[in-house]
Every structure is written in structure tokens, then in C-alpha cells.
Design a protein around this motif. Structure first.
Motif, PDB file in Angstrom:
ATOM      1  N   HIS A 111       0.834  -1.215   0.000  1.00 38.08           N
ATOM      2  CA  HIS A 111       0.000   0.000   0.000  1.00 38.08           C
ATOM      3  C   HIS A 111       0.866   1.262   0.000  1.00 38.08           C
ATOM      4  O   HIS A 111       0.793   2.066  -0.928  1.00 38.08           O
ATOM      5  N   TYR A 112       1.689   1.420   1.020  1.00 36.08           N
ATOM      6  CA  TYR A 112       2.534   2.605   1.104  1.00 36.08           C
ATOM      7  C   TYR A 112       3.759   2.460   0.200  1.00 36.08           C
ATOM      8  O   TYR A 112       4.219   1.354  -0.079  1.00 36.08           O
ATOM      9  N   HIS A 149       3.019  -1.907  -6.978  1.00 37.92           N
ATOM     10  CA  HIS A 149       3.566  -2.681  -5.853  1.00 37.92           C
ATOM     11  C   HIS A 149       3.988  -4.077  -6.304  1.00 37.92           C
ATOM     12  O   HIS A 149       3.924  -5.039  -5.540  1.00 37.92           O
TER      13      HIS A 149
END
Length: 328
Positions: A148-149, A192
């Protein structure tokens, strides 16, 4: 410490002064608008008391690369090297001798003008501070693969050693710690799908007997330790593939038994070996290799032996800091 101030379009003279506070107000632009970058490097002492720096020209090149990206005036090589050697020389008695011991050195650049206006500052400071550093006897750590980050985005400041990069990483890292992991493997901001860095380190993956590491980009810091590991591996005849490292390939290799090691490298710790990967709810264990089996340990030893003058330096990386030879 070393300090040097920029004002009226030019850098002033270097000053070597006792370490201590410098007076600024909360209106300092470096605090408000983030024009700040730094380097991390070390000085080492050998058994005879000689003091060495390790590849300081790479840190000089990179601090100016960071400065340019943050619209900070670049510094001269003379400023950087003279200040660095003068400080290390006068602090040589603070450099501990022994396995893994060093003097950690932090050159930094930051905006000092006091103005509450979002624009490029007109005043800056170049400084160098240092502290004795103990050996890192770190146990293998568990790391979470980010889904996510992100640490950095395309076109951003990921390739600069900008202070704000570290601030932005703290919250996701804290979340990972709360889940039982010590660190994060950062992945690309778009999908990602690809490894980028690990915590504040560059990352390496060993599948069978081949080492894989992400290629540098505007999102990935060009680490000095990373480059040294690559050159040392090639010298030993180990195959190194520099390119995209897919998360799915690493996960598949773990599951089919071909994933041998994953580790991070950086100035502070040199090498941090990972014992497990966390990914989308799974906790994936990695093999526990002996020092003789581990490429991470082998290359770390090669590097540290060069840094501390225990081995020949075929690359010319080691730089002697002569005693009482520098004045500013």
C-alpha cells in the motif's frame, strides 16, 4: 563540527568549531519547506591506529546530486573533502578500534533563511558532525513487503538523500512494527509489483546462486554500500543481475525452495539479513544459512576487511586521513 554558510549567492569559509547548538527560529525555511539533505559515511581505525575513510568521493557526488534536486546550492569538492578530513583528523581519538567499530559521519545541507514563504531559500548551511558508532550485532529480522505505502514516486525525490524521505517512511514502518515486523521492503508506487528498497537500505535477493538487485532510478538511492557489494560479488565470480525484481518471483522462489537469501545493505549496518517475509497475510520463512554458505556474510566480510585495512584494496576505495595534515 564543521559549518559553512551560504549567503549573497556564495559559500563562505569553512569553520571547525566545538560541537554544540546553533541558533535558529521556527521560521527557518529548512524546517518549514524541507530543503534539507544529508549523507552517511564512516571513518575506520586499523590495528596500527591509522584512520581511513571509505569512498568519500561517492558521498560528495551524491550530496550534490541531492542538493541539485532540492534546489540547494552545490558545494565544491574542496569544501567537502577538506572539511571532512579536518574533522576526522581532530576527532581521531574518538574513533573506536575493534570489530565493527567506527566513527559515523553525517554531512548535511539545509536552508537557514527565516521566511514564511514557499520559495527557494537564499541562505543555507553546510555542516558535518560525527559520533562514535558501536558494532551492529543485529539478529536476522522479519520484513513486510509493502502493498500500500510507497517510499518514493516516479519524478519525486527518491534518488536524493532528502530528509523528508525518512520522515515519510516512519508511519508505515511503525504500522509494520505493530504487526510484528522490524522493517519494510518498499515496492513501486504504481503497482507494488517490484522491489525497490528495504527500510533505509538497498535490497538484495539471492535465488539459487544468482544475486538480484533493483536498478537505480529516480526512486532508488544509489547506495555506496550497494555498489561496493555488486563489485565485490563480481570479483568473486558471483553472477549479479541488476534490474526489476518482481515480488511474485521472490514469493514463488520461497515456495519452491530456490530463494536462499534476502538482505539489505547500507552504511550504518553494512548488512541486515532477513529471516522472514510478510506478504498479504502470509509469513514466509527464509533459510538459515551458515556464514560460509551466506553470500551476504561473505560479501560483508570482504567489505569490512577493506574498510579496516585488514585486506588489500584492489579498488582504491580506502582513503588515508593523515595526522595533523589539514587546516581550515
Amino acid at each position: 563540527m564543521i559549518i559553512c554558510e551560504y549567503e549573497n549567492g556564495k559559500w563562505g569559509d569553512l569553520q571547525l568549531i566545538p560541537y554544540g547548538p546553533i541558533g535558529f527560529t521556527p521560521a527557518m525555511m529548512g524546517v518549514n519547506y524541507g530543503q534539507a539533505c544529508f549523507e552517511g559515511m564512516k571513518a575506520y581505525k586499523d590495528k596500527d591506529g591509522q584512520v581511513f575513510l571509505f569512498r568519500p568521493e561517492k558521498n560528495f557526488e551524491r550530496i550534490n546530486k541531492s542538493a541539485k534536486r532540492l534546489a540547494i546550492p552545490e558545494i565544491s569538492e574542496e569544501m567537502f573533502m577538506d572539511g571532512l578530513k579536518a574533522l576526522v583528523d581532530i576527532d581521531r581519538d574518538w574513533i573506536p578500534h575493534g570489530e565493527g567499530m567506527s566513527l559515523y559521519i553525517r554531512p548535511l545541507l539545509f536552508a537557514t533563511e527565516e521566511a514564511l514563504k514557499a520559495r527557494i531559500s537564499e541562505k543555507y548551511m553546510f555542516a558535518i558532525v560525527a559520533t562514535p558508532a558501536k558494532n551492529y550485532y543485529t539478529a536476522p529480522v522479519s520484513v513486510k513487503i509493502a502493498d500500500h505505502y510507497s517510499r518514493a514516486a516516479s519524478g519525486g525525490v527518491g534518488a536524493a538523500k532528502a530528509a523528508g524521505n525518512y520522515a515519510a517512511s516512519f508511519y508505515p514502518t511503525q504500522l509494520a512494527i505493530e504487526e510484528g515486523y522490524e522493517q519494510i521492503i518498499w515496492t513501486d508506487d504504481c503497482s507494488h509489483e517490484y522491489f525497490e528498497e528495504s527500510g533505509t537500505m538497498n535490497v538484495f535477493v539471492r535465488i539459487n546462486d544468482t544475486i538480484y538487485t533493483p536498478k537505480t532510478s529516480d526512486k532508488i538511492l544509489d547506495g555506496v554500500t550497494r555498489d561496493s557489494f555488486i563489485q565485490l560479488a563480481k570479483k568473486r565470480g558471483i553472477e549479479v543481475v541488476i534490474g526489476n525484481v518482481k515480488v511474485s518471483d521472490v514469493i514463488d522462489a520461497q515456495k519452491n525452495g530456490t530463494l536462499k537469501e534476502v538482505w539489505g545493505v547500507g552504511t550504518a549496518v553494512v548488512t541486515s539479513v532477513f529471516q522472514a517475509l510478510g506478504y498479504q497475510g502470509e509469513h514466509l520463512l527464509l533459510p538459515q544459512l551458515s556464514e560460509e554458505e551466506s553470500y551476504a556474510s561473505l560479501l560483508k566480510n570482504d567489505l569490512v576487511n577493506i574498510q579496516t585495512n585488514k585486506a588489500e584494496d584492489p579498488f582504491g576505495w580506502r582513503v588515508l586521513v593523515e595526522e595533523h595534515a589539514y587546516s581550515i
